[in-house]
Design an enzyme around this catalytic site. Structure first.
Site, PDB file in Angstrom:
ATOM      1  N   HIS A 113       7.690   1.682 -10.765  1.00  0.00           N
ATOM      2  CA  HIS A 113       6.618   1.094  -9.827  1.00  0.00           C
ATOM      3  C   HIS A 113       5.239   1.456 -10.575  1.00  0.00           C
ATOM      4  O   HIS A 113       5.201   2.611 -11.234  1.00  0.00           O
ATOM      5  CB  HIS A 113       6.443   1.517  -8.473  1.00  0.00           C
ATOM      6  CG  HIS A 113       6.760   3.364  -8.441  1.00  0.00           C
ATOM      7  ND1 HIS A 113       8.042   3.571  -8.696  1.00  0.00           N
ATOM      8  CD2 HIS A 113       5.843   4.244  -8.195  1.00  0.00           C
ATOM      9  CE1 HIS A 113       7.985   5.018  -8.494  1.00  0.00           C
ATOM     10  NE2 HIS A 113       6.443   5.385  -8.258  1.00  0.00           N
TER      11      HIS A 113
ATOM     12  N   VAL B 202      10.093   8.287  -6.949  1.00  0.00           N
ATOM     13  CA  VAL B 202      11.126   7.176  -6.527  1.00  0.00           C
ATOM     14  C   VAL B 202      11.601   6.544  -7.883  1.00  0.00           C
ATOM     15  O   VAL B 202      10.813   6.013  -8.478  1.00  0.00           O
ATOM     16  CB  VAL B 202      10.392   6.246  -5.737  1.00  0.00           C
ATOM     17  CG1 VAL B 202      11.339   5.002  -5.337  1.00  0.00           C
ATOM     18  CG2 VAL B 202      10.071   7.012  -4.535  1.00  0.00           C
TER      19      VAL B 202
ATOM     20  N   ARG C 129       0.828  -1.028   0.037  1.00  0.00           N
ATOM     21  CA  ARG C 129       0.183  -0.106  -0.060  1.00  0.00           C
ATOM     22  C   ARG C 129       0.788   1.207   0.008  1.00  0.00           C
ATOM     23  O   ARG C 129       1.877   1.280   0.615  1.00  0.00           O
ATOM     24  CB  ARG C 129      -0.918  -0.034   1.153  1.00  0.00           C
ATOM     25  CG  ARG C 129      -2.111  -1.057   1.150  1.00  0.00           C
ATOM     26  CD  ARG C 129      -2.987  -0.908   2.345  1.00  0.00           C
ATOM     27  NE  ARG C 129      -3.631  -2.268   2.267  1.00  0.00           N
ATOM     28  CZ  ARG C 129      -4.493  -2.779   1.348  1.00  0.00           C
ATOM     29  NH1 ARG C 129      -4.910  -2.114   0.436  1.00  0.00           N
ATOM     30  NH2 ARG C 129      -5.052  -3.905   1.505  1.00  0.00           N
ATOM     31  N   ASP C 130       0.332   2.181  -0.574  1.00  0.00           N
ATOM     32  CA  ASP C 130       1.115   3.520  -0.878  1.00  0.00           C
ATOM     33  C   ASP C 130       0.879   4.255   0.481  1.00  0.00           C
ATOM     34  O   ASP C 130      -0.162   4.105   1.258  1.00  0.00           O
ATOM     35  CB  ASP C 130       0.532   4.263  -2.076  1.00  0.00           C
ATOM     36  CG  ASP C 130       1.403   5.655  -2.422  1.00  0.00           C
ATOM     37  OD1 ASP C 130       1.834   5.631  -3.344  1.00  0.00           O
ATOM     38  OD2 ASP C 130       1.408   6.462  -1.334  1.00  0.00           O
ATOM     39  N   ILE C 131       1.864   4.729   1.115  1.00  0.00           N
ATOM     40  CA  ILE C 131       2.089   5.444   2.397  1.00  0.00           C
ATOM     41  C   ILE C 131       0.955   6.804   2.370  1.00  0.00           C
ATOM     42  O   ILE C 131       0.405   7.342   3.437  1.00  0.00           O
ATOM     43  CB  ILE C 131       3.117   5.958   2.896  1.00  0.00           C
ATOM     44  CG1 ILE C 131       3.394   5.757   4.335  1.00  0.00           C
ATOM     45  CG2 ILE C 131       3.655   6.773   2.185  1.00  0.00           C
ATOM     46  CD1 ILE C 131       4.848   5.700   4.915  1.00  0.00           C
TER      47      ILE C 131
ATOM     48  N   ASN D  12       4.158   6.917 -13.465  1.00  0.00           N
ATOM     49  CA  ASN D  12       4.729   8.028 -13.551  1.00  0.00           C
ATOM     50  C   ASN D  12       6.342   7.909 -13.999  1.00  0.00           C
ATOM     51  O   ASN D  12       6.948   7.061 -13.583  1.00  0.00           O
ATOM     52  CB  ASN D  12       4.718   8.697 -12.098  1.00  0.00           C
ATOM     53  CG  ASN D  12       3.475   9.190 -11.693  1.00  0.00           C
ATOM     54  OD1 ASN D  12       2.521   9.363 -12.593  1.00  0.00           O
ATOM     55  ND2 ASN D  12       3.080   9.172 -10.417  1.00  0.00           N
TER      56      ASN D  12
ATOM     57  N   HIS E 224       1.287   2.359 -10.171  1.00  0.00           N
ATOM     58  CA  HIS E 224       0.366   2.452  -9.133  1.00  0.00           C
ATOM     59  C   HIS E 224      -1.072   1.906  -9.385  1.00  0.00           C
ATOM     60  O   HIS E 224      -1.396   2.056 -10.476  1.00  0.00           O
ATOM     61  CB  HIS E 224       0.073   4.195  -9.050  1.00  0.00           C
ATOM     62  CG  HIS E 224       1.198   4.993  -8.539  1.00  0.00           C
ATOM     63  ND1 HIS E 224       1.443   5.442  -7.448  1.00  0.00           N
ATOM     64  CD2 HIS E 224       2.234   5.453  -9.237  1.00  0.00           C
ATOM     65  CE1 HIS E 224       2.417   6.429  -7.205  1.00  0.00           C
ATOM     66  NE2 HIS E 224       2.965   6.063  -8.518  1.00  0.00           N
TER      67      HIS E 224
HETATM   68  P1  5GP Z   1       5.884   8.454  -7.677  1.00  0.00           P
HETATM   69  O1  5GP Z   1       5.703   9.770  -7.329  1.00  0.00           O
HETATM   70  O2  5GP Z   1       7.508   7.995  -7.835  1.00  0.00           O
HETATM   71  O3  5GP Z   1       5.218   7.822  -8.721  1.00  0.00           O
HETATM   72  O4  5GP Z   1       5.432   7.336  -6.515  1.00  0.00           O
HETATM   73  C1  5GP Z   1       6.254   7.302  -5.178  1.00  0.00           C
HETATM   74  C2  5GP Z   1       4.852   6.845  -4.109  1.00  0.00           C
HETATM   75  O5  5GP Z   1       5.609   6.334  -3.071  1.00  0.00           O
HETATM   76  C3  5GP Z   1       4.327   7.985  -3.614  1.00  0.00           C
HETATM   77  O6  5GP Z   1       2.885   7.740  -4.101  1.00  0.00           O
HETATM   78  C4  5GP Z   1       4.458   7.964  -2.219  1.00  0.00           C
HETATM   79  O7  5GP Z   1       3.480   8.135  -1.452  1.00  0.00           O
HETATM   80  C5  5GP Z   1       4.820   6.580  -1.972  1.00  0.00           C
HETATM   81  N1  5GP Z   1       5.912   6.522  -0.714  1.00  0.00           N
HETATM   82  C6  5GP Z   1       6.735   7.309  -0.499  1.00  0.00           C
HETATM   83  N2  5GP Z   1       7.563   6.699   0.477  1.00  0.00           N
HETATM   84  C7  5GP Z   1       6.838   5.472   1.140  1.00  0.00           C
HETATM   85  C8  5GP Z   1       7.176   4.623   2.008  1.00  0.00           C
HETATM   86  O8  5GP Z   1       8.194   4.793   2.841  1.00  0.00           O
HETATM   87  N3  5GP Z   1       6.298   3.737   1.998  1.00  0.00           N
HETATM   88  C9  5GP Z   1       5.270   3.503   1.173  1.00  0.00           C
HETATM   89  N4  5GP Z   1       4.548   2.299   1.255  1.00  0.00           N
HETATM   90  N5  5GP Z   1       4.995   4.485   0.183  1.00  0.00           N
HETATM   91  C10 5GP Z   1       5.666   5.308  -0.083  1.00  0.00           C
END
Ligand code: 5GP
Length: 122
Positions: free
Chosen positions: A103, A99, A32-34, A90, A105
């Site tokens: 990944h 990140v 799960r996303d945090i 993304n 979503h």
């Molecule tokens: P991006 O913005 O790179 O597409 O998505 C990165 C996602 O990682 C974001 O939606 C963010 O909320 C999630 N995220 C960042 N840090 C953590 C974490 O420590 N644990 C979890 N489960 N999700 C995280």
């Protein structure tokens, strides 16, 4: 792999940082996303790191298939296969990638909004 620096997701895969894991195979981890942006918001991450989906597709199409199949499995586990869901990769700055370990979503569980230009209306 395109760059050397380890990301947060390697540490989650190694179980050095806790995460709410929804699904796992030999090649992918889903958790799960945090900072959930919908009632269901799960990230699907290949255990081998590529910077983004373009690099993953070019290097290992089979692993990209594993990620997409894992998104399908997550949707079934979460009960949103029928109601519908969105799978988003993304990719780099304008898309908001933060990140740099590819990944997907998986978003759903409610009616999702439109997406596109920041601040644009429907
Ligand atoms: P991006 O913005 O790179 O597409 O998505 C990165 C996602 O990682 C974001 O939606 C963010 O909320 C999630 N995220 C960042 N840090 C953590 C974490 O420590 N644990 C979890 N489960 N999700 C995280």
């Amino acid at each position: 792999m395109s760059d050397v620096a380890e990301t947060l997701f390697e540490r989650i895969i190694a179980r050095e940082i806790p995460a709410d894991v929804v699904y796992e195979t030999e090649t992918v981890l889903a958790f799960r996303d945090i900072n959930a942006q919908a009632r269901v918001h799960v990230l699907v991450v290949p255990k081998t790191r590529y910077r983004n989906v373009a690099e993953l597709a070019a290097a290992d199409a089979g692993l990209l298939g594993d990620v997409v199949l894992a998104a399908k499995a997550v949707a079934e586990i979460e009960g949103i296969s029928e109601s519908g869901y969105r799978v988003v990769f993304n990719t780099e700055g304008d898309a908001g990638q933060t990140v740099f370990h590819v990944h997907a979503h998986v978003l759903g569980g409610e009616q999702l909004g439109f997406f596109g230009r920041h601040g644009a209306g429907a």
